[in-house]
Design an enzyme around this catalytic site. Structure first.
Site, PDB file in Angstrom:
ATOM      1  N   GLU A   1       4.358   5.833  -9.495  1.00  0.00           N
ATOM      2  CA  GLU A   1       3.646   4.168  -9.560  1.00  0.00           C
ATOM      3  C   GLU A   1       3.021   4.659 -11.240  1.00  0.00           C
ATOM      4  O   GLU A   1       2.038   4.362 -11.191  1.00  0.00           O
ATOM      5  CB  GLU A   1       2.799   3.773  -8.896  1.00  0.00           C
ATOM      6  CG  GLU A   1       3.344   3.817  -7.454  1.00  0.00           C
ATOM      7  CD  GLU A   1       2.697   3.199  -6.220  1.00  0.00           C
ATOM      8  OE1 GLU A   1       0.962   2.852  -6.331  1.00  0.00           O
ATOM      9  OE2 GLU A   1       2.596   2.844  -5.545  1.00  0.00           O
TER      10      GLU A   1
ATOM     11  N   GLU B   1      10.908   3.140   0.371  1.00  0.00           N
ATOM     12  CA  GLU B   1       9.212   3.512   1.705  1.00  0.00           C
ATOM     13  C   GLU B   1       9.541   1.212   2.430  1.00  0.00           C
ATOM     14  O   GLU B   1       9.322   0.590   1.678  1.00  0.00           O
ATOM     15  CB  GLU B   1       7.916   2.747   0.321  1.00  0.00           C
ATOM     16  CG  GLU B   1       7.812   4.176  -0.765  1.00  0.00           C
ATOM     17  CD  GLU B   1       6.585   3.784  -0.776  1.00  0.00           C
ATOM     18  OE1 GLU B   1       5.456   2.994  -1.169  1.00  0.00           O
ATOM     19  OE2 GLU B   1       6.281   4.551  -1.584  1.00  0.00           O
TER      20      GLU B   1
END
Ligand code: XIL
Length: 345
Positions: free
Chosen positions: A154, A260
């Protein structure tokens, strides 16, 4: 109460739990047997220890495991100079006994950092050393046990600029390159990934990521793959957006990990939300579309797919966003849902 009465109650309970699932669909055979590529799940060691149903589903259905939290800096590196492997060992042992691949998540991220890193005072060189020591101690510790790593997690904003994380503030733009180099030095055999959310629908962010990673490669840095987190929903993204994302990553020659996956049924966090059969069907349809696209990829790009939790009651979405949601393959009672069946061939 008489024995037969208990039995009747049990039958009714089972019937009501299974009411949304096609009667021919069962989880008798593990999900991963349906696919050539690994099918994974994120796990918590505390649940593996304490919860039989959770552990049995994990052991039977999936052949790749991502530690959901126990490989993060706050867990593994709680104090300066102190590494705590105790939780990770439970997960490693489970994977060894059950022959599961382990995907390491995550080395460098701006969340779930221990206080000592957040408060660390030092020069840029000190910070580089801190990062090097953090990455290399962990990667070397798990060498031979972990197949791949989310080296950086991220690092971008939605507009394609670099996120102003503590790593970026202290080391500068080059922290990403350095993180990959340190990881490669520590385990040359590990597959190294960049992992992020919304890459599956936001081309601006995705192009920024791809151009940074392509640049690293041009400079001789090893980057094997991209993790598309796939925190998606019944509403977004459109399958055509996912197709575009998969094609863009494959065209640039990256392994692709749907890393995810969860499919929210209440993305707008409606306060009067109630789960309906129609929504469960929409959730299954979204999954059918996504898995269909992933299957079309050339095998050499299919690192695998990973669900972010075993069952709805373990989903991070409920606690993290304080949202009433049902995003996973199993319900709160560890019964399969239509989305599970959408994956059964
Ligand atoms: C989440 C975990 O699932 C939660 O248990 C924890 O409280 C917060 O982190 N992107 C990531 C994951 O890369 O590490 C996050 O996991 C979910 C979002």
């Amino acid at each position: 109460m008489k024995k037969w009465c208990y039995f009747l109650l049990l039958l009714t309970a089972i019937a009501s739990c299974k009411k949304n699932v096609d009667s021919t669909c069962t989880d008798d055979i593990g999900l991963y047997h349906s696919y050539e590529f690994p099918v994974g799940v994120s796990l918590e060691p505390s649940e593996l220890d304490a919860n039989d149903r959770y552990r049995n589903i994990a052991a039977k259905q999936f052949n790749s495991i991502t530690p959901e939290n126990c490989f993060k800096a706050v867990s593994l590196h709680p104090q300066e100079g102190v590494f705590d492997w105790s939780q990770s060992e439970i997960l490693i042992e489970f994977c060894k006994q059950n022959n599961k691949r382990i995907h390491g998540h995550t080395l460098i991220w701006h969340e779930q950092l221990p206080e000592w890193i957040k408060n660390y005072q030092g020069s840029r060189a000190d910070w580089e050393n801190l990062m090097k020591n953090h990455i290399q101690t962990i990667v070397k510790h798990f060498k031979g046990k972990v197949t791949g790593w989310d080296v950086v997690n991220e690092a971008f904003y939605e507009d394609g600029t670099l996120r102003n994380t503590i790593w970026h503030q202290k080391i500068g733009d080059s922290y990403i390159e350095k993180a990959f180099v340190y990881a490669q030095e520590a385990d040359p055999d590990a597959k190294l990934f960049y992992n992020d959310f919304s890459l599956e629908w936001n081309p601006v962010k995705r192009n920024a990521v791809l151009s940074l990673l392509n640049n690293l490669r041009l400079r001789g840095v090893k980057v094997n793959g991209i993790g598309l987190q796939m925190h998606i929903s019944t509403v977004y993204p459109d399958p055509s957006q996912v197709a575009e994302a998969l094609n863009a990553c494959a065209a640039a020659d990256y392994l692709i990990h749907l890393s995810e996956i969860d499919v929210s049924v209440n993305p707008l966090n409606k306060s009067d939300f109630s789960l309906t059969e129609k929504l469960l069907k929409k959730q299954a349809e979204k999954m059918t579309a996504v898995i269909g696209l992933y299957k079309q990829l050339s095998q050499k790009y299919q690192y695998g797919i990973t669900f972010w939790g075993v069952s709805d009651n373990h989903s991070w979405i409920r606690s993290y966003f304080n949202r009433n949601d049902y995003p996973l393959l199993y319900d709160d009672n560890y019964m399969i849902k239509p989305i599970y069946c959408s994956l059964k061939l």
